[in-house]
Structure formats: C-alpha cells, structure tokens
Enzyme design. Sequence first.
Site, PDB file in Angstrom:
ATOM      1  N   ASP A   1      -4.449  -6.206   5.314  1.00 21.43           N
ATOM      2  CA  ASP A   1      -5.460  -7.049   5.956  1.00 21.43           C
ATOM      3  C   ASP A   1      -5.370  -8.490   5.480  1.00 21.43           C
ATOM      4  O   ASP A   1      -5.778  -9.406   6.178  1.00 21.43           O
ATOM      5  CB  ASP A   1      -6.861  -6.495   5.657  1.00 21.43           C
ATOM      6  CG  ASP A   1      -7.125  -5.240   6.483  1.00 21.43           C
ATOM      7  OD1 ASP A   1      -6.753  -5.221   7.666  1.00 21.43           O
ATOM      8  OD2 ASP A   1      -7.675  -4.258   5.938  1.00 21.43           O
TER       9      ASP A   1
ATOM     10  N   ASN B   1       0.851  -1.197   0.000  1.00 18.12           N
ATOM     11  CA  ASN B   1       0.000   0.000   0.000  1.00 18.12           C
ATOM     12  C   ASN B   1       0.885   1.244   0.000  1.00 18.12           C
ATOM     13  O   ASN B   1       2.106   1.137  -0.005  1.00 18.12           O
ATOM     14  CB  ASN B   1      -0.978  -0.028   1.185  1.00 18.12           C
ATOM     15  CG  ASN B   1      -0.256  -0.006   2.519  1.00 18.12           C
ATOM     16  OD1 ASN B   1       0.428   0.949   2.851  1.00 18.12           O
ATOM     17  ND2 ASN B   1      -0.372  -1.103   3.272  1.00 18.12           N
TER      18      ASN B   1
ATOM     19  N   LYS C   1     -14.029   0.434  14.947  1.00 15.94           N
ATOM     20  CA  LYS C   1     -12.709  -0.205  15.157  1.00 15.94           C
ATOM     21  C   LYS C   1     -12.296  -0.138  16.618  1.00 15.94           C
ATOM     22  O   LYS C   1     -11.732  -1.084  17.166  1.00 15.94           O
ATOM     23  CB  LYS C   1     -11.651   0.494  14.304  1.00 15.94           C
ATOM     24  CG  LYS C   1     -11.581  -0.093  12.927  1.00 15.94           C
ATOM     25  CD  LYS C   1     -10.566   0.565  12.040  1.00 15.94           C
ATOM     26  CE  LYS C   1     -10.789   0.037  10.628  1.00 15.94           C
ATOM     27  NZ  LYS C   1     -10.214   0.832   9.591  1.00 15.94           N
TER      28      LYS C   1
ATOM     29  N   ILE D   1      -2.803  -7.132  14.448  1.00  8.67           N
ATOM     30  CA  ILE D   1      -1.818  -6.844  15.508  1.00  8.67           C
ATOM     31  C   ILE D   1      -2.441  -5.979  16.602  1.00  8.67           C
ATOM     32  O   ILE D   1      -2.294  -6.253  17.796  1.00  8.67           O
ATOM     33  CB  ILE D   1      -0.579  -6.130  14.898  1.00  8.67           C
ATOM     34  CG1 ILE D   1       0.016  -6.984  13.779  1.00  8.67           C
ATOM     35  CG2 ILE D   1       0.462  -5.829  15.968  1.00  8.67           C
ATOM     36  CD1 ILE D   1       1.041  -6.262  12.912  1.00  8.67           C
TER      37      ILE D   1
HETATM   38  O1  PMT Z   1       2.712   6.334   6.374  1.00 10.21           O
HETATM   39  P1  PMT Z   1       2.157   7.665   5.925  1.00 10.21           P
HETATM   40  O2  PMT Z   1       2.338   7.886   4.434  1.00 10.21           O
HETATM   41  O3  PMT Z   1       2.662   8.811   6.743  1.00 10.21           O
HETATM   42  O4  PMT Z   1       0.568   7.612   6.122  1.00 10.21           O
HETATM   43  C1  PMT Z   1       0.051   7.529   7.418  1.00 10.21           C
HETATM   44  C2  PMT Z   1      -1.060   6.471   7.516  1.00 10.21           C
HETATM   45  C3  PMT Z   1      -2.212   6.848   6.622  1.00 10.21           C
HETATM   46  C4  PMT Z   1      -0.541   5.103   7.134  1.00 10.21           C
HETATM   47  C5  PMT Z   1      -1.495   6.442   9.018  1.00 10.21           C
HETATM   48  O5  PMT Z   1      -1.897   7.718   9.374  1.00 10.21           O
HETATM   49  C6  PMT Z   1      -2.659   5.483   9.232  1.00 10.21           C
HETATM   50  O6  PMT Z   1      -3.817   5.826   9.142  1.00 10.21           O
HETATM   51  N1  PMT Z   1      -2.304   4.201   9.548  1.00 10.21           N
HETATM   52  C7  PMT Z   1      -3.256   3.101   9.651  1.00 10.21           C
HETATM   53  C8  PMT Z   1      -3.652   2.676   8.304  1.00 10.21           C
HETATM   54  C9  PMT Z   1      -4.522   1.463   8.331  1.00 10.21           C
HETATM   55  O7  PMT Z   1      -4.084   0.430   7.940  1.00 10.21           O
HETATM   56  O8  PMT Z   1      -5.666   1.611   8.864  1.00 10.21           O
HETATM   57  P2  PMT Z   1      -6.703   0.382   9.049  1.00 10.21           P
HETATM   58  O9  PMT Z   1      -7.986   1.078   9.205  1.00 10.21           O
HETATM   59  O10 PMT Z   1      -6.592  -0.602   7.952  1.00 10.21           O
HETATM   60  O11 PMT Z   1      -6.248  -0.321  10.369  1.00 10.21           O
HETATM   61  C10 PMT Z   1      -6.702   0.097  11.639  1.00 10.21           C
HETATM   62  C11 PMT Z   1      -5.681  -0.133  12.706  1.00 10.21           C
HETATM   63  O12 PMT Z   1      -5.435  -1.520  12.853  1.00 10.21           O
HETATM   64  C12 PMT Z   1      -4.325   0.491  12.417  1.00 10.21           C
HETATM   65  O13 PMT Z   1      -3.796   0.957  13.643  1.00 10.21           O
HETATM   66  C13 PMT Z   1      -3.482  -0.665  11.880  1.00 10.21           C
HETATM   67  O14 PMT Z   1      -2.104  -0.511  12.202  1.00 10.21           O
HETATM   68  C14 PMT Z   1      -4.079  -1.836  12.665  1.00 10.21           C
HETATM   69  N2  PMT Z   1      -4.033  -3.115  11.950  1.00 10.21           N
HETATM   70  C15 PMT Z   1      -4.715  -3.305  10.788  1.00 10.21           C
HETATM   71  C16 PMT Z   1      -4.689  -4.546  10.198  1.00 10.21           C
HETATM   72  C17 PMT Z   1      -3.942  -5.592  10.778  1.00 10.21           C
HETATM   73  N3  PMT Z   1      -3.888  -6.783  10.216  1.00 10.21           N
HETATM   74  N4  PMT Z   1      -3.290  -5.374  11.909  1.00 10.21           N
HETATM   75  C18 PMT Z   1      -3.316  -4.166  12.505  1.00 10.21           C
HETATM   76  O15 PMT Z   1      -2.690  -3.969  13.564  1.00 10.21           O
END
Ligand code: PMT
Length: 416
Positions: free
Chosen positions: A282, A214, A343, A312
Amino acid sequence: MTESSPSSPPSILLIISGGIAAYKSLELIRLLKKTGTTVRVILTKGGAQFVTPLSVSALSEHAVYTDLWSLKDESEMGHIRLSREADLIVVAPASANLIAKMVHGIADDLASTTLLASNKPIIVSPAMNPEMWTKSSTQRNIALLKEDGVHIISPTIGEMACGETGPGRMPEALEIFNVIQNFLIKEKPLSGKKALVTSGPTFEPIDPVRYIGNRSSGKQGHAIAAELERQGASVTLISGPVSLPDPAHIKTIRVETAECMKNAVLENLPADIFVGAAAVADWRIENQTAQKIKKRTGSPTLDLKLTENPDILQIISNLPNRPQLVIGFAAETHDVLNFARAKLLKKGCDWIIANQVGTDENPVFGSDRNQVTLVTHTLTEDWPVASKTTVAKMLVQKIIEELRNHEQPSCHNRSA
Ligand code: PMT
C-alpha cells in the site's frame, strides 16, 4: 522488468487401430506436429500391421504405446495418465472391432482400456469395408457412441483398398486435422478471451539493499493464471518477486514495485478478465536513498516516510475500457467480510475473493491451501478449505459461468 513467453500447445492422444487407412494417420501426426501440438500415440496390435512403431515414434517425437501389460510403458506413462494429459483423444482409423469395444465398455488392450478410463472428449474416425460400415450392428454401435457424446467423423464414399466401392473410407488427414482444430477451439470455454493476472508481493526499496515487502509467495495468483490458460484464455501474468518458476506457456512479466506492476498492467490492456491476486504494497518509501543507509552512533531510530502507492485494482475498475470482469482479493486478519465488502464498493471491482490471514488453519501467505469467500454485489459464498489449485479451478469455473451469462464480444474485437 523481465518477460517470458506465451500460449500453450494442445495435447492429443491418437489411437491408431487396424486398417489400411492407418497410413493417413502418419500424415495427421505430421500436420498436428507442425502446429506445435503434442501428439502421443497408442498403436493397437492391428494398427501395427499397417504402420510401424518406429515411423509413428519418429513423427510424433515420443515413445509409442502398444501394450497394456508393458512394465516399461506403464512406468513411463500409465494408461490413466495417457488419457488425463491429453486435451482430446482421437481414434483414427477406428476399426469396427474397436468401436464395438468402446460401445460395450470392453477393456482388453491398452487402447480400449485407455478409452474406458478416459474423462476427455473423444473423436472417432471410422474406417472399414462398406459392408462392415453399413451393417446394422456397426450402425447401432455408431448411434450409441454418438449418444455417449463421442464425436464421429463420417467416413467418405470411394474405392476401398479391397477393391469394393462404397462408404467406409477414412477422410484425408487434412480433413481430420481441420475437425480437430475446430473441436479444440470450441472445447475451451475461454478461447478468444484475454486475461490479466497479478500475483506475488511487491518490494518497495528503502535503499539499494533493503526493501519493504510481504509474505505473498505467488502460489494463489500463479495457480489462477495457469487455470485461466488451461481453459483457453490468453493470459498475461504480472508477477512480483517470487521463487516460483514462470508458468509454462504463459506470458509472464516480472516486476518489483507497485508502480512497475501498475505500468505493466496498463500496458497489457485491453483484457476481458482482470484478477488482482497480488499483495501490492500500500505504501512506498518517499525518502528512498541512492546509497546504503548506515547505522549512526547515538541514533537508534530511523525515520522512513511512506507515501501511498497507486491502487491498481481501483484504477483498472474505473477505466473506460475496463475488463468485463474485474476481480480483486482481500487479505485480512480480522473483520474479513466487512472489509471485503467495503473494498468491493470503494475500488469498484465486480468480485472480491476474501481470505483471512494468519489463522493456524488458513495461514494463506505461502501456504499450499486456502479458504476463501466470494463476495459479489449480490452474494456472499464461503468455499471450503482446498488447495490453491482447487480454489483457482473453482474461481475460473465461476468466471466462465459469469461470462456465459453476460456474453459480450471479446476485447480483441472491441476498439481500445
Ligand atoms: O501469494 P500467496 O502466498 O499464494 O498468498 C495469496 C494471497 C494472500 C496474496 C492472495 O490470496 C491475496 O489475498 N491477495 C491480495 C492481498 C492483498 O494485498 O490484499 P489487500 O486487501 O491489501 O488488497 C486488496 C486488493 O487490492 C487486492 O486485489 C490487491 O491486489 C489490490 N491492490 C492493493 C493495493 C494496491 N496498491 N493496489 C492494488 O491493486
């Protein structure tokens, strides 16, 4: 998995003014350097009567700054930067004259101008003849400096270089060194706390040459790790593949896949603070191949079977020895707050930092700026558009407040 090294040395600006005690400051520089502290020195005209710029420079391993009007000094490191780059300013010895200038905001040389322009904590170690020290003008000035928040190291009583005996001697270098060490520990609000931060994307291999990834650059997560470290936390950064350098003084573990990121996080617990800023994939490819997949004639499509990666953030939030504060991010293209709140509940973390992806004003991924909303179990707070460094500073200030309000022993004292 690759690792880089930890722990930022503090930086001190030492101002040596005129007094026979200046020789003790050479020993002070030596003691500070032994602990890895960065020491920059301003030597006043008076100070240079007692110790030479050459010995100060040799011991501090930096140029010595002496003149406000020196084009060379100002272009290398101006008086504003000298104070901004230090964690602490120490004036030792502080002459009666320099103390009086500090009290009245007089800025007529490099030392007094830097002190006036400073936004950093200041320790002053006065040294002078007993009559000068006990004079009501000096005592008034000392009281005013204390009112201004300056930390004073009381001079000791003893025989002076001038032959008189009384209060006014600068304490030995080791005593001043100890005051500085204690001060530095107290000054950093996250001292003794351990923080784990994930940052950047994960890459999930399809075959030896291709992957699903990504657009995360790691800028936001790395900025948070750096700010936590600046505020005294011992930080481990677990980063997906990014083109950013490993932040200075932070233990950085580079990983590629979500599975490796999860393992690295678990191996680095316990922690007091967890910030999951990484954009963790994911899904990963279930039918990953050991050889490069070749194009097949007559078969224009390719089926990839995806399977869910471990979450995680959810795992960390639900561990029995979970960090005191678990913070996740949510990157969404629409319905941002609803998804963020969902979330928060589903994953069981304490806060979600929500950012809307893909708008012209806030592309988020890869950009230097961000606009986020803090979502907790009790409040929702929109923060203004700001640089990712500012977002990191605001978040870390919130973390400091939260930990202060729910003071607990640090994870180092807890059995894991
Ligand atoms: O890296 P940059 O270019 O500076 O951009 C910043 C960012 C957009 C990456 C950052 O601000 C951000 O939003 N990070 C989370 C992105 C994300 O994957 O969001 P999510 O909605 O898919 O996941 C939600 C949360 O669960 C996040 O804290 C993620 O780290 C965590 N997660 C998700 C999936 C997974 N399998 N394990 C996780 O721990």
